[in-house]
Motif scaffolding. Structure first.
Motif, mmCIF file in Angstrom:
data_model
loop_
_atom_site.group_PDB
_atom_site.id
_atom_site.type_symbol
_atom_site.label_atom_id
_atom_site.label_comp_id
_atom_site.label_asym_id
_atom_site.label_seq_id
_atom_site.Cartn_x
_atom_site.Cartn_y
_atom_site.Cartn_z
ATOM 1 N N THR A 1 -0.361 -14.601 -0.940
ATOM 2 C CA THR A 1 0.680 -15.457 -0.388
ATOM 3 C C THR A 1 1.058 -16.558 -1.381
ATOM 4 N N LYS B 1 4.868 -18.842 -1.960
ATOM 5 C CA LYS B 1 6.244 -18.696 -2.441
ATOM 6 C C LYS B 1 6.381 -19.126 -3.894
ATOM 7 N N TYR C 1 3.572 -12.088 -2.505
ATOM 8 C CA TYR C 1 4.731 -12.586 -1.756
ATOM 9 C C TYR C 1 5.937 -12.724 -2.683
ATOM 10 N N GLN C 2 5.715 -13.338 -3.835
ATOM 11 C CA GLN C 2 6.810 -13.553 -4.780
ATOM 12 C C GLN C 2 7.392 -12.231 -5.275
ATOM 13 N N SER D 1 9.849 -11.239 -2.683
ATOM 14 C CA SER D 1 10.766 -12.268 -2.216
ATOM 15 C C SER D 1 12.085 -12.229 -2.986
ATOM 16 N N ARG D 2 12.927 -11.286 -2.621
ATOM 17 C CA ARG D 2 14.296 -11.225 -3.143
ATOM 18 C C ARG D 2 15.263 -11.636 -2.038
ATOM 19 N N ILE D 3 14.822 -12.567 -1.220
ATOM 20 C CA ILE D 3 15.505 -12.914 0.021
ATOM 21 C C ILE D 3 16.698 -13.830 -0.262
ATOM 22 N N GLU E 1 13.526 -15.872 4.583
ATOM 23 C CA GLU E 1 12.284 -16.370 3.970
ATOM 24 C C GLU E 1 11.246 -16.689 5.042
ATOM 25 N N LEU F 1 9.849 -13.396 6.296
ATOM 26 C CA LEU F 1 8.948 -12.784 5.317
ATOM 27 C C LEU F 1 7.603 -13.504 5.315
ATOM 28 N N GLU F 2 7.617 -14.826 5.346
ATOM 29 C CA GLU F 2 6.361 -15.592 5.389
ATOM 30 C C GLU F 2 5.570 -15.265 6.648
ATOM 31 N N VAL G 1 15.437 -9.190 5.028
ATOM 32 C CA VAL G 1 14.077 -8.799 4.644
ATOM 33 C C VAL G 1 13.983 -7.292 4.407
#
Length: 423
Positions: free
Chosen positions: A16, A18, A25-26, A29-31, A37, A40-41, A191
């Motif tokens: 995890t 950001k 997670y990163q 993370s193309r959110i 976001e 996704l979290e 997502v």
């Protein structure tokens, strides 16, 4: 009940965060939206333990991956609509009638409301058009129904003060719950499209979740998701063979393999794509690791004592009857070799009796593996080190057996440390 992984495990596997460099997670993370976001979290913080729910989410990601859709909304349009729909203050015709028309036309609040309404209407029209591409997506039916009730949506062009008042009252008051549903739908699409794009670009696959009673884990091609050219390895565990005892020289890839296993299991419980082929797993209650256990200066704990406390914590969870996966990398490396040998042998023997749990345990003390060979439920594997002359080469391919590699002094000699000191 959700799948449990504590802070130590999340940090060991770099799952995890950001803003953490190279976190898993990163990686996903193309959110485009703040709501996406948050979703996704939430998925990362709350892995699932129901196999049907896991497989349903995996199927959804697979559907979007096959569709190759592009997220149709700009982040600025979504933000403008969010701001508008959550504006404070009165809305609609009654508030407008309380103002003189000429004054209202130059009112800053009115201009903010007008722009927010226009952005929201544009967002809704875009959403309605995009839904034509989601013919086989079941949740789209609810969104279509909400949008079909807005029969005036396609006719909106120029807005008078009175039509603004009417539409504002509809969207922010009478239909506020429906607008929230549509926003949540946009976050979901954000997502699903972003994560499935990552899966397609990086060649990830989707695992199959099985009931806990099956008590298996199997994959033919496990690798680390952050490595572009990671070596794939096969791993299988079940109640009759529930411990993998891993040996190998330093730098042979033991820690990377163990992290790959833990990450795949965690992502599998999220219903996310995994860097593994043909993966199927019985749902577990949680995952615990001991890879980078730090000392604690404030508590006065040495590195070794911190390791002992970590093993005690895991033992408490395992002995409670939970179905867990446990990863121990280089047990008791904070003490002398004799104590590390005795402790690793005793702890591995004790943990191995819990056939409902899976264990991946590594060590470079190969004598421990030799002493454990009488246990039928242990798999002995190693990662080889080959020598090209005096230069070590690592295959990163899991091999059956116990390593006999002892190349530490060769590496030290290659770096000419002794020559430096003698000169």
């Amino acid at each position: 009940m959700s799948f449990k992984a504590d802070k130590q495990t999340l940090e060991d596997l770099n799952l995890t965060g950001k803003f953490k460099p190279n976190s898993i997670y990163q990686l996903f993370s193309r959110i485009k939206t703040t709501g996406g976001e948050r979703l996704l979290e939430q998925m990362f913080q709350q892995p699932l333990t129901d196999p049907d729910a896991i497989n349903h989410r995996s199927a959804t990601f697979r559907y979007f991956q096959e569709q190759r859709l592009t997220f149709p909304f700009s982040s600025s349009d979504v933000q403008a609509a969010e701001n508008y729909l959550t504006m404070s203050g009165a809305a609609g015709l009654p508030s407008i009638l309380r103002k003189r028309l000429n004054a209202f036309l130059h009112d800053e609040e009115y201009e903010q409301l007008r722009k927010g309404l226009m952005a929201t209407l544009h967002l809704l029209r875009t959403f309605k058009s995009f839904l034509q591409q989601l013919n086989n997506y079941e949740e789209a039916a609810l969104w279509r129904q909400v949008l079909s009730d807005l029969t005036w949506l396609s006719n909106v062009k120029e807005l008078s003060v009175w039509t603004i008042a009417y539409y504002d009252r509809q969207l922010r008051h009478r239909l506020s719950a429906q607008m929230e549903q549509l926003l949540q739908g946009i976050y979901q699409l954000d997502v699903y499209i972003a994560v499935s794009d990552v899966a397609r670009q990086r060649g990830f696959h989707y695992a199959t979740a099985l009931p806990a009673s099956r008590n298996i884990f199997h994959t033919t091609g496990l690798r680390h998701p952050a490595l572009d050219a990671g070596i794939a390895n096969a791993i299988s565990l079940d109640s009759r063979s529930n411990v993998i005892f891993l040996t190998g020289a330093n730098m042979a890839g033991k820690s990377t393999l163990m992290k790959s296993f833990g990450i795949a299991l965690y992502l599998g419980h999220m219903g996310f794509p995994v860097a593994a082929a043909n993966m199927e797993f019985s749902v577990r209650d949680g995952l615990y690791s001991s890879i980078n256990v730090p000392d604690n200066l404030n508590m006065g704990y040495s590195h070794f004592y911190a390791e002992v406390l970590r093993v005690k914590q895991v033992a408490t969870e395992v002995s409670s009857g939970k179905n867990l996966v446990v990863i121990f990398d280089e047990l008791f490396k904070g003490t002398n070799v004799k104590d590390a040998y005795d402790a690793t042998l005793a702890v591995t023997t004790a943990f191995a009796r819990y056939s409902n749990c899976f264990f991946l345990i590594s060590t470079h003390i190969i004598e421990v593996g030799q002493a454990l060979q009488t246990h039928a439920n242990l798999q002995f594997t190693y990662l080889p080190t080959l020598l090209d002359g005096a230069k070590p080469r690592y295959t990163y391919r899991l091999t059956e057996g116990i390593t006999s590699d002892r190349h530490g002094m060769t590496i030290i000699e290659n770096e000419q440390i002794l020559e430096l000191l003698e000169s």
